[in-house]
Design a protein around this motif. Structure first.
Motif, mmCIF file in Angstrom:
data_model
loop_
_atom_site.group_PDB
_atom_site.id
_atom_site.type_symbol
_atom_site.label_atom_id
_atom_site.label_comp_id
_atom_site.label_asym_id
_atom_site.label_seq_id
_atom_site.Cartn_x
_atom_site.Cartn_y
_atom_site.Cartn_z
ATOM 1 N N GLN A 127 0.843 -1.190 0.000
ATOM 2 C CA GLN A 127 0.000 0.000 0.000
ATOM 3 C C GLN A 127 0.880 1.242 0.000
ATOM 4 O OE1 GLN A 127 -2.118 -0.775 3.621
ATOM 5 N NE2 GLN A 127 -3.382 -2.406 2.728
ATOM 6 N N ALA A 173 2.075 10.574 2.446
ATOM 7 C CA ALA A 173 2.009 11.871 1.777
ATOM 8 C C ALA A 173 1.417 12.948 2.672
ATOM 9 C CB ALA A 173 1.189 11.745 0.488
ATOM 10 N N GLY A 174 0.477 12.581 3.519
ATOM 11 C CA GLY A 174 -0.169 13.552 4.397
ATOM 12 C C GLY A 174 0.484 13.586 5.762
ATOM 13 N N LYS A 372 -9.795 2.799 5.650
ATOM 14 C CA LYS A 372 -9.782 2.965 4.194
ATOM 15 C C LYS A 372 -8.899 4.152 3.792
ATOM 16 C CE LYS A 372 -12.910 3.378 0.204
ATOM 17 N NZ LYS A 372 -12.278 4.567 -0.423
ATOM 18 N N LEU A 373 -9.021 5.252 4.524
ATOM 19 C CA LEU A 373 -8.197 6.429 4.229
ATOM 20 C C LEU A 373 -6.712 6.140 4.468
ATOM 21 C CD1 LEU A 373 -10.442 9.258 5.752
ATOM 22 C CD2 LEU A 373 -10.103 8.704 3.338
ATOM 23 N N GLU A 376 -5.279 4.059 1.639
ATOM 24 C CA GLU A 376 -5.100 4.844 0.420
ATOM 25 C C GLU A 376 -4.135 6.015 0.613
ATOM 26 O OE1 GLU A 376 -9.046 6.010 -0.599
ATOM 27 O OE2 GLU A 376 -9.694 3.962 -1.151
ATOM 28 N N ASP A 377 -3.520 6.091 1.783
ATOM 29 C CA ASP A 377 -2.550 7.149 2.097
ATOM 30 C C ASP A 377 -3.179 8.529 1.951
ATOM 31 O OD1 ASP A 377 -0.132 8.144 2.959
ATOM 32 O OD2 ASP A 377 0.749 8.222 0.957
ATOM 33 N N ARG A 378 -4.373 8.673 2.513
ATOM 34 C CA ARG A 378 -5.102 9.940 2.461
ATOM 35 C C ARG A 378 -5.338 10.465 3.869
ATOM 36 N NH1 ARG A 378 -10.346 8.228 -0.413
ATOM 37 N NH2 ARG A 378 -10.934 10.388 0.115
ATOM 38 N N ALA A 379 -4.270 10.554 4.630
ATOM 39 C CA ALA A 379 -4.383 10.983 6.025
ATOM 40 C C ALA A 379 -4.935 12.397 6.146
ATOM 41 C CB ALA A 379 -3.026 10.888 6.707
ATOM 42 N N ALA A 380 -4.667 13.229 5.156
ATOM 43 C CA ALA A 380 -5.160 14.608 5.210
ATOM 44 C C ALA A 380 -6.682 14.675 5.186
ATOM 45 C CB ALA A 380 -4.582 15.418 4.048
ATOM 46 N N ASP A 381 -7.336 13.602 4.723
ATOM 47 C CA ASP A 381 -8.804 13.596 4.629
ATOM 48 C C ASP A 381 -9.463 13.037 5.890
ATOM 49 O OD1 ASP A 381 -8.665 14.632 2.063
ATOM 50 O OD2 ASP A 381 -8.588 12.638 1.121
#
Length: 393
Positions: A127, A173-174, A372-373, A376-381
């Protein structure tokens, strides 16, 4: 006025006055009543003549010569240190210290215990980002006899197989996300029944714990990091202690914690007791997980201070703390471990796994959305009640 005498008569009584002398024979007339005397040359004049290069005048007979003063050597000019030399010395010292900064962690890495944490079998695919599993075990390795006695764990083996701390650190990234999993979380354990998650560590060590978390969360665990009691205590002491701020007096005989309310500086032994205490709080294990994050964050804040790298004693003690009771998974490189330490010190989002009650059951809806976040490496969300300190909505 009488006329001037002339001839032989003028050479008589007044001849000396008119310069009528007989040449030769000492330069005076034999009947000169008061011959002209030659004054002797003074020593000063003699020295002056000698210094001017003229022939020195010998001293008078019977008069001892005046001793000459020894000439004093001219003072040597003061040695001025070349600016290039000073610069080279400074650069040399800086180079030596840089070698020290590299050599100490390299030495520590060779002594850190490595363990096989790969569960094998079917695992989540790779991931984006990197996920670390941080475990605080009850290993006593690295504690002195006095510290064991103070903690009330003197009779326990140095190699424990239980865990009070389970955290997931996601770096990507986040912002970094530090997610606590309450050790009393009720989850299915592969090959065993549905029970508290820390039982997986007791049943099968790192491999089974990694397998359980991957199966229950869907997250791929990239690296495993385990810290024993001794490493925790030594790390806190290495940074000079940490500040904790309990809201009430805490007295827990199980963790041997006895402190007053209010902010205070504590050493490693007290910080560990504070991190282990769950019986003093209404939220129990949930509050303990939050306290553990506070202590870890306080240590990380001090570790990232420039003083850590400028103070050789503090720097060495921190690396020594890692040696005392740190275990990492095989395949975890020094770079990956350094990135883990930097992420722990840098802060970010801190959460507890979403739970629906204090039993402790996970809140399926919120937990799946949060996980899920992360996958997907979407920690900022990550927003709202997906990330709370207690895990409760």
């Amino acid at each position: 006025m009488a006329d001037r005498p002339s001839g032989e008569q003028g050479h008589g009584e007044y001849g000396w006055l008119y310069g009528n002398r007989r040449r030769g024979g000492g330069g005076r007339a034999p009947d000169d009543p008061e011959p002209t005397r030659v004054l002797p040359t003074s020593p000063r004049q003699t020295r002056d003549r000698a210094s001017s290069g003229s022939r020195p005048v010998p001293p008078k007979p019977g008069v001892p010569p005046r001793p000459s003063r020894p000439s004093r050597p001219a003072p040597a000019p003061a040695r001025r240190r070349s600016p290039h030399r000073v610069r080279n010395i400074v650069l040399g010292l800086v180079a030596l210290y840089l070698v020290f900064l590299i050599a100490v962690p390299a030495w520590a890495w060779t002594r850190i215990h490595k363990v096989d944490a790969d569960p094998g079998g079917a695992r989540p695919a790779d991931q984006p980002g990197t996920t670390y599993l941080l475990v605080g075990s009850d290993s006593r390795r690295g504690l002195t006899k006095a510290e064991k006695k103070k903690l009330g764990v003197g009779g326990v083996s140095d190699t424990g197989q239980r865990t009070d701390t389970i955290m997931l650190l996601h770096v990507g990234a986040g912002p970094n996300v530090l997610l606590s999993i309450p050790r009393d979380s009720i989850v299915p354990i592969p090959g065993h029944s549905t029970t508290k998650i820390n039982a997986a560590f007791a049943y099968g060590g790192p491999k089974l714990l990694v397998k359980t978390i991957e199966q229950d969360t869907g997250l791929r665990i990239d690296h495993y990091v385990e810290v024993g009691f001794g490493g925790f205590v030594n790390a806190v002491d290495a940074v000079g202690g940490v500040t904790i701020c309990p809201h009430s007096n805490l007295n827990d005989r199980r963790s041997n914690l006895h402190i007053k309310k209010g902010c205070q500086e504590v050493d490693g032994v007290t910080a560990l007791a504070f991190s282990r205490d769950r019986h003093s709080f209404a939220l129990g294990d949930v509050q303990r997980a939050a306290n553990q994050r506070k202590v870890v964050g306080a240590v990380g804040h001090k570790v990232k201070s420039p003083w850590t790298f400028l103070n050789p004693i503090r720097y060495f003690r921190l690396n020594q703390a890692a040696v005392s009771s740190l275990t990492v998974s095989k395949g975890t490189s020094p770079v990956a471990l350094a990135r883990f330490a930097l992420a722990m010190a840098s802060g970010g989002k801190t959460c507890t796994m979403p739970i629906s009650d204090l039993a402790v059951h996970w809140d399926r809806t919120r937990a799946l959305a949060l996980l899920k976040l992360l996958k997907e490496d979407r920690a900022a969300d990550i927003k709202g009640n997906l990330c709370t300190k207690s895990g409760l909505p």
